[in-house]
Scaffold this motif. Structure first.
Motif, short mmCIF file in Angstrom:
data_model
loop_
_atom_site.label_atom_id
_atom_site.label_comp_id
_atom_site.label_asym_id
_atom_site.label_seq_id
_atom_site.Cartn_x
_atom_site.Cartn_y
_atom_site.Cartn_z
N SER A 184 -5.30 1.05 21.35
CA SER A 184 -4.93 0.20 22.10
C SER A 184 -4.86 0.87 23.57
O SER A 184 -4.70 2.21 23.63
N ALA A 471 2.11 -3.35 15.70
CA ALA A 471 2.44 -3.69 17.00
C ALA A 471 3.48 -2.65 17.70
O ALA A 471 3.49 -2.07 18.70
N GLU A 476 3.84 -2.57 21.48
CA GLU A 476 3.23 -3.92 21.94
C GLU A 476 4.51 -4.84 21.70
O GLU A 476 4.56 -6.01 22.06
#
Length: 515
Positions: A184, A471, A476
């Motif tokens: 990411s 996540a 996130e």
């Protein structure tokens, strides 16, 4: 790993769950093996050479060499051992595994030289690799460590030379394009931030003092700012005189080595280290929101989701440390910092220790110490899991589970050893109570996460049902408290800046050697 292994030389020995051994001399169908056995391994009985025919592409062959152990899922296991990839989806990990390039090198063979460009991430499967600069050894790496990321991420030539220190060094190489496609932007930005901060050309006079963050028994911590980049850091200044008086040289050197070796987004990173005639200096990542203790004072009692978020942050950091055979041993809100995006970072490795198996030192803060530590019994990672259970109780209910009303260490220890765990009468969440109860079992043999399954047992508990670990590691998830939250009453009481306490050092040098 799927497909077929075609043996060209040697023999594989398939080790099944019931310890039955089966010799394979010609062809091994990996898909069939996966269906017929639970946890399986393939050992090479001698130097072997084989071709791997991938199921995905009938025409593509990958050459494999093995002289010790070769597991069916070895590539995925290797990927899973790297913190950058550990919490990615299984499909993504398999994609990475299928694109790993195998290399086998001899002792003293150069992997890359200073000044060259390779654009690859290197992972050590087996052996020892030294990173050198001008013939001086800067770092020694072994199994499952990775290197080469700085040149790859920053589009630079290598600042160090990588050399094989042992015979038969086995590496996996991963190309830049794939790394960038699976990580990411948050993780990539974190890596770039760390690598840019670790500038070997920096001196202490490249920084200006801004404020004082805190004082300790051995020195002071200041906020400093890099004059060119304007980036802020925490500068821990440790008195040489006090270290010598207390004979803590080896402890300080151990702390420095451990902080320097850690590469995890939930652990404070060491940007640089310096020394002069008065102080040892640790240039550390600066966390703008202060410590978790201050944040908890502001947030008060946490609901289950917020408590789960903070618990999971710390859990992943501890899992990383325990995988590296490091025990933190002083887990408490004061030793956890809060970054600007609200995620947590372990700090202060003064009590941490690397252990091959177990230790029995009585170390830590009484309210958070496990029974086996207080009794000076042999322990390993169980001590940190107990402390994490204490913190979860504190997150949810405010008071500590044992010795909350006492400041007497002996009374606190007696409460931990003798008192039963209780919960507020109006708290009815059986799932959470069961989770905390299992984390705070006085006998570490019965404690959640202390068995053979380790941290997986904690993450698989019903408390974490549907929790998104990917996540979390990609940052996130929504944090309970960020820089956008109200900052009133957040910061700990600050000591006014005193120009005379520590003056800027113009003769400090980089601290790279041991004591």
């Amino acid at each position: 790993m799927t497909g077929i292994l075609i043996l060209l030389k040697g023999c594989f020995c398939v080790e099944r769950e019931n310890d039955k051994l089966e010799l394979v001399h010609e062809v091994l169908n990996l898909d069939e093996l996966k269906q017929n056995t639970a946890k399986k391994k393939i050992r090479a009985t001698e130097l072997t050479e084989s071709l791997w025919l991938s199921k995905e592409t009938d025409a593509e062959f990958n050459k494999i060499f093995a002289d010790e152990v070769f597991c069916v899922d070895l590539r995925v296991d290797i990927v899973d051992s790297i913190i950058l990839f550990k919490y990615l989806s299984e499909n993504t990990k398999h994609r990475i595994a299928q694109n790993l390039i195998y290399q086998k090198l001899s002792k003293d063979q150069v992997i890359f030289e200073e000044g060259t460009v390779t654009n690859s991430l290197y992972i050590i499967m087996n052996g020892i690799v030294e990173l050198r600069k001008n013939e001086s050894v800067i770092r020694t790496l072994t199994n499952y460590a990775y290197f080469g990321e700085k040149a790859m991420l920053l589009n630079q030539s290598h600042s160090l030379t990588a050399v094989c220190r042992s015979e038969n060094v086995q590496l996996w190489k991963l190309e830049k394009e794939l790394c960038f496609s699976v990580l990411s932007s948050t993780v990539l930005n974190y890596l770039v931030d760390v690598l840019e901060a670790q500038n070997e050309d920096d001196n202490l006079d490249h920084f200006e003092y801004i404020d004082e963050l805190g004082k300790g028994s051995l020195g002071i911590v200041r906020k400093v700012r890099h004059r060119r980049t304007k980036k802020e850091y925490a500068l821990k200044c440790v008195s040489k005189m006090l270290i010598k008086q207390k004979k803590h040289e080896q402890l300080l050197d151990r702390e420095k080595k451990m902080i320097k070796s850690n590469k995890h987004p939930f652990i404070v990173y060491l940007a640089n280290s310096f020394l002069d005639d008065r102080y040892y200096y640790f240039l550390l990542e600066y966390c703008k929101l202060g410590d978790l203790f201050g944040v908890l004072q502001h947030l008060q009692i946490l609901d289950k989701e917020k408590a789960k978020f903070y618990f999971a942050n710390i859990l992943l950091a501890l899992e990383y440390l325990h995988d590296k055979k490091m025990l933190f041993r002083d887990l408490k809100p004061e030793n956890i910092l809060v970054s600007i995006n609200g995620y947590l970072k372990l700090s202060d490795f003064g009590c941490a220790k690397e252990v091959d198996f177990r230790t029995n030192s009585i170390v830590g803060t009484p309210n958070y110490m496990a029974p086996e530590v207080l009794l000076a019994r042999s322990y390993s990672g169980s001590c940190d899991i107990w402390s994490l259970g204490v913190m979860l109780y504190e997150f949810l209910f405010g008071p500590l589970p044992f010795g909350n009303d006492s400041i007497n260490p002996l009374e606190i220890c007696r409460s931990i050893l003798m008192n039963n765990l209780t919960f507020p009468e109006n708290y009815t969440d059986k799932e959470t109570k069961n989770f905390i109860d299992k984390l705070l079992q006085k006998n570490p043999i019965n404690r959640l996460g202390c068995g053979i399954a380790g941290f997986t047992e904690i993450k698989n508990h019903a408390f974490f049902t549907d929790f998104n670990w990917e996540a979390l590691i990609n940052q996130e998830s929504t944090a309970p408290y960020t820089a956008n939250s109200l900052l009133t009453n957040l910061q700990n009481e600050r000591v006014k800046f005193n120009e005379e306490t520590i003056k800027i050092s113009t003769n400090a040098t980089r601290w790279v050697e041991n004591f």
